[in-house]
Scaffold this active site. Structure first.
Site, PDB file in Angstrom:
ATOM      1  CE1 TYR A  40      31.480 -39.113  20.352  1.00 47.88           C
ATOM      2  CE2 TYR A  40      33.107 -38.495  21.990  1.00 47.88           C
ATOM      3  CZ  TYR A  40      31.971 -38.205  21.265  1.00 47.88           C
ATOM      4  OH  TYR A  40      31.315 -37.018  21.450  1.00 47.88           O
ATOM      5  CD  GLU A  68      39.697 -31.299  18.542  1.00 47.00           C
ATOM      6  OE1 GLU A  68      38.541 -30.862  18.555  1.00 47.00           O
ATOM      7  OE2 GLU A  68      40.501 -31.064  17.633  1.00 47.00           O
TER       8      GLU A  68
HETATM    9  C1  LIG Z   1      28.941 -39.152  27.210  1.00 50.23           C
HETATM   10  C2  LIG Z   1      27.405 -39.137  27.161  1.00 50.23           C
HETATM   11  C3  LIG Z   1      26.957 -38.315  25.957  1.00 50.23           C
HETATM   12  C4  LIG Z   1      26.891 -40.574  27.046  1.00 50.23           C
HETATM   13  O1  LIG Z   1      25.478 -40.525  26.917  1.00 50.23           O
HETATM   14  P1  LIG Z   1      24.552 -41.799  27.219  1.00 50.23           P
HETATM   15  O2  LIG Z   1      23.225 -41.574  26.569  1.00 50.23           O
HETATM   16  O3  LIG Z   1      24.545 -42.096  28.665  1.00 50.23           O
HETATM   17  O4  LIG Z   1      25.351 -42.962  26.459  1.00 50.23           O
HETATM   18  P2  LIG Z   1      24.732 -44.337  25.955  1.00 50.23           P
HETATM   19  O5  LIG Z   1      23.693 -44.816  26.918  1.00 50.23           O
HETATM   20  O6  LIG Z   1      24.311 -44.203  24.541  1.00 50.23           O
HETATM   21  O7  LIG Z   1      26.012 -45.297  26.061  1.00 50.23           O
HETATM   22  C5  LIG Z   1      26.531 -46.002  24.935  1.00 50.23           C
HETATM   23  C6  LIG Z   1      27.819 -46.673  25.357  1.00 50.23           C
HETATM   24  O8  LIG Z   1      28.796 -45.687  25.713  1.00 50.23           O
HETATM   25  C7  LIG Z   1      29.566 -46.172  26.822  1.00 50.23           C
HETATM   26  N1  LIG Z   1      29.298 -45.364  28.011  1.00 50.23           N
HETATM   27  C8  LIG Z   1      28.377 -44.388  28.152  1.00 50.23           C
HETATM   28  N2  LIG Z   1      28.438 -43.833  29.385  1.00 50.23           N
HETATM   29  C9  LIG Z   1      29.418 -44.502  30.037  1.00 50.23           C
HETATM   30  C10 LIG Z   1      29.967 -44.397  31.351  1.00 50.23           C
HETATM   31  N3  LIG Z   1      29.504 -43.488  32.257  1.00 50.23           N
HETATM   32  N4  LIG Z   1      30.985 -45.220  31.689  1.00 50.23           N
HETATM   33  C11 LIG Z   1      31.465 -46.120  30.820  1.00 50.23           C
HETATM   34  N5  LIG Z   1      30.984 -46.293  29.545  1.00 50.23           N
HETATM   35  C12 LIG Z   1      29.973 -45.476  29.169  1.00 50.23           C
HETATM   36  C13 LIG Z   1      29.127 -47.611  27.043  1.00 50.23           C
HETATM   37  O9  LIG Z   1      29.890 -48.449  26.200  1.00 50.23           O
HETATM   38  C14 LIG Z   1      27.685 -47.545  26.575  1.00 50.23           C
HETATM   39  O10 LIG Z   1      27.166 -48.785  26.216  1.00 50.23           O
HETATM   40  P3  LIG Z   1      26.473 -49.718  27.360  1.00 50.23           P
HETATM   41  O11 LIG Z   1      25.515 -48.855  28.135  1.00 50.23           O
HETATM   42  O12 LIG Z   1      25.804 -50.790  26.558  1.00 50.23           O
HETATM   43  O13 LIG Z   1      27.600 -50.204  28.226  1.00 50.23           O
HETATM   44  C15 LIG Z   1      26.821 -38.521  28.475  1.00 50.23           C
HETATM   45  O14 LIG Z   1      27.430 -39.153  29.586  1.00 50.23           O
HETATM   46  C16 LIG Z   1      27.009 -37.016  28.598  1.00 50.23           C
HETATM   47  O15 LIG Z   1      26.162 -36.234  28.101  1.00 50.23           O
HETATM   48  N6  LIG Z   1      28.109 -36.591  29.245  1.00 50.23           N
HETATM   49  C17 LIG Z   1      28.386 -35.151  29.429  1.00 50.23           C
HETATM   50  C18 LIG Z   1      28.690 -34.462  28.102  1.00 50.23           C
HETATM   51  C19 LIG Z   1      29.823 -35.139  27.357  1.00 50.23           C
HETATM   52  O16 LIG Z   1      30.794 -35.605  27.933  1.00 50.23           O
HETATM   53  N7  LIG Z   1      29.677 -35.149  26.013  1.00 50.23           N
HETATM   54  C20 LIG Z   1      30.699 -35.663  25.127  1.00 50.23           C
HETATM   55  C21 LIG Z   1      31.705 -34.584  24.891  1.00 50.23           C
HETATM   56  S1  LIG Z   1      32.872 -35.025  23.634  1.00 50.23           S
END
Ligand SMILES: CC(C)(COP(=O)(O)OP(=O)(O)OC[C@H]1O[C@@H](n2cnc3c(N)ncnc32)[C@H](O)[C@@H]1OP(=O)(O)O)[C@@H](O)C(=O)NCCC(=O)NCCS
Length: 133
Positions: free
Chosen positions: A104, A92
């Site tokens: 995802y 979720e």
């Molecule tokens: C969601 C989260 C885990 C992403 O971590 P991250 O290391 O920045 O993600 P990545 O760099 O591996 O990104 C991979 C892909 O995800 C997508 N993505 C990641 N962050 C994004 C953003 N802010 N907006 C749009 N797409 C995004 C993109 O497709 C990205 O690929 P790209 O950079 O080549 O465009 C991070 O923002 C986070 O920790 N958020 C708070 C906690 C959370 O929401 N966890 C998930 C709960 S279910």
């Protein structure tokens, strides 16, 4: 991006959902796995043979985002879950968490349905899932 499996959470580890003792308690239970990205970022999930795997928490510190850490963590967990014999992954996510949904979806999960009010009165959840071949 180097990903390693760890048996304990680093003392400095912060998580938006769970406290460190809560995380450590989960990790002590069967079938749970902690994956850490070098330089920050962690995923706690569980995977069991013959069942759907899930992710309890996935977090990358703000200063380390958009460097592929979460994607590497998720890929490593998908590989782990398949190796354990899990049938797929389902989770979720808050329906307004665009970053997580984009992540995802990029890695193959597909929205299944929406759970209205799952996180509170005005906070819906999306259920995303992928089945392993
Ligand atoms: C969601 C989260 C885990 C992403 O971590 P991250 O290391 O920045 O993600 P990545 O760099 O591996 O990104 C991979 C892909 O995800 C997508 N993505 C990641 N962050 C994004 C953003 N802010 N907006 C749009 N797409 C995004 C993109 O497709 C990205 O690929 P790209 O950079 O080549 O465009 C991070 O923002 C986070 O920790 N958020 C708070 C906690 C959370 O929401 N966890 C998930 C709960 S279910």
């Amino acid at each position: 991006m180097q990903i390693e499996q760890r048996l304990t959470f680093p003392p400095a580890c912060t998580d938006p959902i769970f406290s460190l003792p809560q995380l450590q308690n989960f990790l002590a239970q069967a079938h749970h796995v902690l994956l850490c990205a070098q330089g920050g970022g962690h995923l706690l999930g569980r995977a069991t043979a013959g069942a759907t795997a899930d992710i309890l928490t996935l977090f990358v510190p703000p200063e380390a985002r958009r460097q592929g850490r979460a994607a590497a963590l998720l890929q490593a967990f998908l590989a782990h879950a398949k190796a354990q014999g899990a049938t797929g992954l389902a989770l979720e996510v808050r329906a307004d968490n665009a970053a997580a949904i984009a992540l995802y979806t990029k890695l193959g999960l597909v929205a299944q349905h929406r759970r209205v009010g799952y996180y509170g009165a005005h906070q819906d959840a999306l259920v995303l899932a992928v089945n392993f071949p």
